[in-house]
Design a protein around this motif. Sequence first.
Motif, PDB file in Angstrom:
ATOM      1  N   SER A   1       0.819  -1.217   0.000  1.00 14.84           N
ATOM      2  CA  SER A   1       0.000   0.000   0.000  1.00 14.84           C
ATOM      3  C   SER A   1       0.856   1.271   0.000  1.00 14.84           C
ATOM      4  O   SER A   1       0.367   2.337  -0.360  1.00 14.84           O
ATOM      5  N   GLY A   2       2.109   1.156   0.365  1.00 16.84           N
ATOM      6  CA  GLY A   2       3.016   2.307   0.329  1.00 16.84           C
ATOM      7  C   GLY A   2       3.559   2.588  -1.060  1.00 16.84           C
ATOM      8  O   GLY A   2       4.276   3.561  -1.263  1.00 16.84           O
ATOM      9  N   PHE A   3       3.208   1.722  -2.025  1.00 22.05           N
ATOM     10  CA  PHE A   3       3.695   1.851  -3.396  1.00 22.05           C
ATOM     11  C   PHE A   3       2.518   1.790  -4.365  1.00 22.05           C
ATOM     12  O   PHE A   3       2.413   0.874  -5.176  1.00 22.05           O
ATOM     13  N   PRO A   4       1.625   2.786  -4.292  1.00 18.85           N
ATOM     14  CA  PRO A   4       0.385   2.732  -5.079  1.00 18.85           C
ATOM     15  C   PRO A   4       0.579   2.811  -6.586  1.00 18.85           C
ATOM     16  O   PRO A   4      -0.322   2.449  -7.333  1.00 18.85           O
ATOM     17  N   HIS A   5       1.734   3.245  -7.041  1.00 21.01           N
ATOM     18  CA  HIS A   5       1.961   3.385  -8.481  1.00 21.01           C
ATOM     19  C   HIS A   5       2.742   2.209  -9.051  1.00 21.01           C
ATOM     20  O   HIS A   5       3.172   2.243 -10.200  1.00 21.01           O
ATOM     21  N   LEU A   6       2.923   1.195  -8.240  1.00 24.66           N
ATOM     22  CA  LEU A   6       3.547  -0.033  -8.707  1.00 24.66           C
ATOM     23  C   LEU A   6       2.442  -0.899  -9.281  1.00 24.66           C
ATOM     24  O   LEU A   6       1.339  -0.915  -8.761  1.00 24.66           O
ATOM     25  N   GLY A   7       2.715  -1.635 -10.331  1.00 18.64           N
ATOM     26  CA  GLY A   7       1.702  -2.502 -10.920  1.00 18.64           C
ATOM     27  C   GLY A   7       1.185  -3.515  -9.909  1.00 18.64           C
ATOM     28  O   GLY A   7       1.778  -3.717  -8.860  1.00 18.64           O
TER      29      GLY A   7
ATOM     30  N   GLY B   1      14.983   5.773  -9.458  1.00 17.84           N
ATOM     31  CA  GLY B   1      13.826   6.373 -10.115  1.00 17.84           C
ATOM     32  C   GLY B   1      12.597   5.478 -10.082  1.00 17.84           C
ATOM     33  O   GLY B   1      11.495   5.924  -9.776  1.00 17.84           O
ATOM     34  N   ARG B   2      12.787   4.201 -10.360  1.00 16.45           N
ATOM     35  CA  ARG B   2      11.651   3.275 -10.359  1.00 16.45           C
ATOM     36  C   ARG B   2      11.077   3.085  -8.963  1.00 16.45           C
ATOM     37  O   ARG B   2       9.857   3.036  -8.787  1.00 16.45           O
TER      38      ARG B   2
ATOM     39  N   SER C   1       7.307   4.387  -7.923  1.00 21.87           N
ATOM     40  CA  SER C   1       6.271   3.468  -7.455  1.00 21.87           C
ATOM     41  C   SER C   1       5.524   4.040  -6.245  1.00 21.87           C
ATOM     42  O   SER C   1       4.395   3.656  -5.978  1.00 21.87           O
ATOM     43  N   MET C   2       6.162   4.973  -5.540  1.00 24.33           N
ATOM     44  CA  MET C   2       5.484   5.667  -4.439  1.00 24.33           C
ATOM     45  C   MET C   2       4.696   6.848  -4.985  1.00 24.33           C
ATOM     46  O   MET C   2       3.529   7.024  -4.673  1.00 24.33           O
ATOM     47  N   ASP C   3       5.370   7.664  -5.807  1.00 23.88           N
ATOM     48  CA  ASP C   3       4.733   8.819  -6.438  1.00 23.88           C
ATOM     49  C   ASP C   3       5.656   9.253  -7.578  1.00 23.88           C
ATOM     50  O   ASP C   3       6.832   9.541  -7.332  1.00 23.88           O
ATOM     51  N   PRO C   4       5.165   9.282  -8.797  1.00 23.67           N
ATOM     52  CA  PRO C   4       6.021   9.632  -9.936  1.00 23.67           C
ATOM     53  C   PRO C   4       6.742  10.972  -9.786  1.00 23.67           C
ATOM     54  O   PRO C   4       7.826  11.152 -10.319  1.00 23.67           O
TER      55      PRO C   4
END
Length: 114
Positions: free
Chosen positions: A37-43, A85-86, A90-93
């Motif tokens: 849940s701390g990495f909402p932008h991860l697939g 960067g990745r 994954s947390m916030d672009p």
Amino acid sequence: MIAHLSFGVFVNLLPTPHSSAAHLTQRRILWDEALSSGFPHLGKDGRDGLRLGTQATRLHALRNRVAHAEPLLDVRSDRRLRDVGRLLASMDPRFAGWVTGGSRVWDVLKQRPG
């Protein structure tokens, strides 16, 4: 609580392909039920936690080498900067652009002799 952990402790909570079977199971449960849940932008692919764990492990190894003043000539700095960067994206672009955008690594790498 997780935000107060050191980077090394945090990395040891993430699933990695090199974890023993029992530890991998425990780490996947922790990933699925809490850390992801701390990495909402991860697939949402089942391998994403493993990928993030692998990136974080590589960054932790680099951090340790820097902290112990070990030679870094064989480090693929471009790849480690991409890992940073990745992981941040994954947390916030916006985090990735903010951190890697000010990095001089790319400028230095362009000057490296072929």
